[in-house]
Design an enzyme around this catalytic site. Sequence first.
Site, PDB file in Angstrom:
ATOM      1  N   PHE A 133       0.858  -1.187   0.000  1.00  0.00           N
ATOM      2  CA  PHE A 133       0.000   0.000   0.000  1.00  0.00           C
ATOM      3  C   PHE A 133       0.890   1.231   0.000  1.00  0.00           C
ATOM      4  O   PHE A 133       1.634   1.454   0.966  1.00  0.00           O
ATOM      5  CB  PHE A 133      -0.855  -0.067   1.273  1.00  0.00           C
ATOM      6  CG  PHE A 133      -1.776   1.101   1.534  1.00  0.00           C
ATOM      7  CD1 PHE A 133      -3.072   1.117   1.038  1.00  0.00           C
ATOM      8  CD2 PHE A 133      -1.369   2.164   2.344  1.00  0.00           C
ATOM      9  CE1 PHE A 133      -3.941   2.161   1.334  1.00  0.00           C
ATOM     10  CE2 PHE A 133      -2.234   3.212   2.643  1.00  0.00           C
ATOM     11  CZ  PHE A 133      -3.522   3.209   2.129  1.00  0.00           C
ATOM     12  N   GLU A 137       4.944   9.463   1.220  1.00  0.00           N
ATOM     13  CA  GLU A 137       6.009   9.880   0.306  1.00  0.00           C
ATOM     14  C   GLU A 137       7.169  10.452   1.121  1.00  0.00           C
ATOM     15  O   GLU A 137       6.984  10.784   2.304  1.00  0.00           O
ATOM     16  CB  GLU A 137       5.462  10.938  -0.670  1.00  0.00           C
ATOM     17  CG  GLU A 137       4.303  10.383  -1.492  1.00  0.00           C
ATOM     18  CD  GLU A 137       3.849  11.286  -2.620  1.00  0.00           C
ATOM     19  OE1 GLU A 137       4.337  12.439  -2.703  1.00  0.00           O
ATOM     20  OE2 GLU A 137       3.015  10.823  -3.413  1.00  0.00           O
ATOM     21  N   TRP A 166       8.772   4.125   2.692  1.00  0.00           N
ATOM     22  CA  TRP A 166       8.418   3.380   3.911  1.00  0.00           C
ATOM     23  C   TRP A 166       7.268   2.420   3.648  1.00  0.00           C
ATOM     24  O   TRP A 166       6.322   2.347   4.441  1.00  0.00           O
ATOM     25  CB  TRP A 166       8.029   4.332   5.067  1.00  0.00           C
ATOM     26  CG  TRP A 166       9.065   5.341   5.384  1.00  0.00           C
ATOM     27  CD1 TRP A 166       8.993   6.682   5.136  1.00  0.00           C
ATOM     28  CD2 TRP A 166      10.346   5.101   5.990  1.00  0.00           C
ATOM     29  NE1 TRP A 166      10.156   7.294   5.554  1.00  0.00           N
ATOM     30  CE2 TRP A 166      10.993   6.343   6.087  1.00  0.00           C
ATOM     31  CE3 TRP A 166      11.000   3.954   6.457  1.00  0.00           C
ATOM     32  CZ2 TRP A 166      12.271   6.477   6.625  1.00  0.00           C
ATOM     33  CZ3 TRP A 166      12.266   4.087   6.997  1.00  0.00           C
ATOM     34  CH2 TRP A 166      12.878   5.336   7.079  1.00  0.00           C
ATOM     35  N   GLY A 242      -9.945   5.684   4.531  1.00  0.00           N
ATOM     36  CA  GLY A 242     -10.907   4.620   4.861  1.00  0.00           C
ATOM     37  C   GLY A 242     -10.200   3.279   5.067  1.00  0.00           C
ATOM     38  O   GLY A 242     -10.606   2.478   5.924  1.00  0.00           O
ATOM     39  N   CYS A 243      -9.143   3.046   4.287  1.00  0.00           N
ATOM     40  CA  CYS A 243      -8.373   1.801   4.471  1.00  0.00           C
ATOM     41  C   CYS A 243      -7.634   1.840   5.806  1.00  0.00           C
ATOM     42  O   CYS A 243      -7.507   0.818   6.498  1.00  0.00           O
ATOM     43  CB  CYS A 243      -7.329   1.631   3.364  1.00  0.00           C
ATOM     44  SG  CYS A 243      -7.995   1.706   1.709  1.00  0.00           S
ATOM     45  N   GLU A 369       0.786   4.388  10.485  1.00  0.00           N
ATOM     46  CA  GLU A 369      -0.698   4.392  10.548  1.00  0.00           C
ATOM     47  C   GLU A 369      -1.219   5.564  11.373  1.00  0.00           C
ATOM     48  O   GLU A 369      -2.202   5.443  12.103  1.00  0.00           O
ATOM     49  CB  GLU A 369      -1.212   3.083  11.158  1.00  0.00           C
ATOM     50  CG  GLU A 369      -0.947   1.885  10.302  1.00  0.00           C
ATOM     51  CD  GLU A 369      -1.975   1.720   9.218  1.00  0.00           C
ATOM     52  OE1 GLU A 369      -2.878   2.573   9.104  1.00  0.00           O
ATOM     53  OE2 GLU A 369      -1.860   0.731   8.473  1.00  0.00           O
ATOM     54  N   GLY A 370      -0.542   6.712  11.248  1.00  0.00           N
ATOM     55  CA  GLY A 370      -0.893   7.888  12.032  1.00  0.00           C
ATOM     56  C   GLY A 370      -0.076   7.883  13.305  1.00  0.00           C
ATOM     57  O   GLY A 370      -0.200   6.957  14.114  1.00  0.00           O
TER      58      GLY A 370
END
Length: 390
Positions: A133, A137, A166, A242-243, A369-370
């Site tokens: 995924f 960047e 990453w 959303g993913c 993931e944040g």
Amino acid sequence: MAGFAGVDFMEFDSLLNDEEKLVRQTARQFVDNEIIPIIEKHNREATFPRHLVPQLGELGFFGANLQGYGCAGMSNVAYGLMTQELERGDSGLRSFVSVQGALVMYPIHAYGSEAQKQKWLPALQSGKAIGCFGLTEPQFGSNPGGMLTRAVKKGNKYVLNGEKMWITSGSIADVAVVWAKCEDEKVRGFLVEKGTRGFKAWDVHGKWSLRASVTSGLSFGDCEIPEENLLPGVAGLKGPLGCLNQARYGIGWGALGAAMACYDTALQYAKTRKQFANKPIAAHQLVQEKLAWMITEITKGQLLALHAGRLKDQGKVHPSHISMLKMNNVGIALETARKARDILGANGIVDDYCIMRHMNNLESVFTYEGTNDIHKLVIGERITGIAAYV
Ligand code: TGC
Ligand code: FAD
């Protein structure tokens, strides 16, 4: 050697049904038999145990909470318990499963054409194909809306240019879900297949975290992507975000697994290691305080994860709930690892024990993931109505 017995201080198991316990037991045995015996070697050598991929597929762990196309269709709570056990083994294995299911299969399932679903979902579910995924960047991590990667329509193709960084499983992926801005400035998703001319992937070396996971950079130089590889069902940043809800949910449970491994190791060690008056260090109040903190936070984390999972199963979970879950559980897992490392003293720094590996892994999980702070801002926005990112 007896396998892991679980961490259950407050009759948590009484809140689970038989299917959920069975999935957890299956994942637990897999971790004890297949991951624990080999993971320190892979961590030391910085290699991904790729031979486990077909077994993970056979167990139904890829896209396990999706319906159809060969997916296991399990509840979100069962899915969470599975990711918890996998991360008790290693965050890298859980990461692989999260990316494959939540970040590659989910967008194809939710936004893909029927032909894309038929082509990719059974192959990804079985582990015959691997996915990655690409959102982040080099210059845009927390702020993916600034991305520079561009897709320009030319006839029946899109021409893709840009760079992603990453990217978990990037260099071993057969298909990359790549997010790019189109001429209308909207972000869209593209399925970029391995071997596409102008598409390159290389690995990041020198990581002190997630060493048993492949992390890559991707570049796209005038890559021609057939228009049938555009994900037709979504336009805008809400597509990739959303993913992330799906993946962050699994991480919220997964981090508990890493915390449990560290807590369990520290507890066993404290009961046998003796210092002063031939007493086990577990008999000292300061050590008990650390263990009591860990079990309290793990128990709170379990209840938070379970409630989020039940809400998700009912279609009532909000992204900010998932932010709270990811932020809290990764935060307490990292703190648990640090306290556990302290309890083991010098022994805590060597890979005879799992703690330092989990601690180093969790530093990545804290960021990807944040980041922990981005999730604070998501919660802050939900309760105040004011976005404070800029
Ligand atoms: P903002 O203006 O707030 O939102 C843009 C549009 O997206 C919608 N939205 C969401 N939709 C679904 N789920 C969510 N969680 C959503 N958050 C926002 C929003 O409603 C809006 O929709 P619309 O229809 O109005 O256009 O966007 P923003 O640019 O201000 O950003 C908000 C912010 C900072 C929260 C977001 O950019 C963010 O989450 N940043 C963190 C980036 C991140 O998490 N990257 C992860 C990359 S993947 C990864 O790390 C994989 S690790 C692999 C592994 O598990 O091993
Ligand atoms: P930055 O965004 O530069 O943040 C640096 C610091 O600034 C953080 O502390 C952050 O909280 C803080 N900060 C940023 N903005 C604000 C603000 N508005 N207010 C307050 N503080 C702020 N990405 C993918 O797309 N796919 C993958 O498969 C993937 N896998 C990964 C695997 C690993 C091992 C790692 C480490 C990362 C992976 N990522 C992946 C990337 C990951 O999502 C990003 O690292 C993450 O989103 C943070 O971006 P950044 O590293 O650029 O940090």
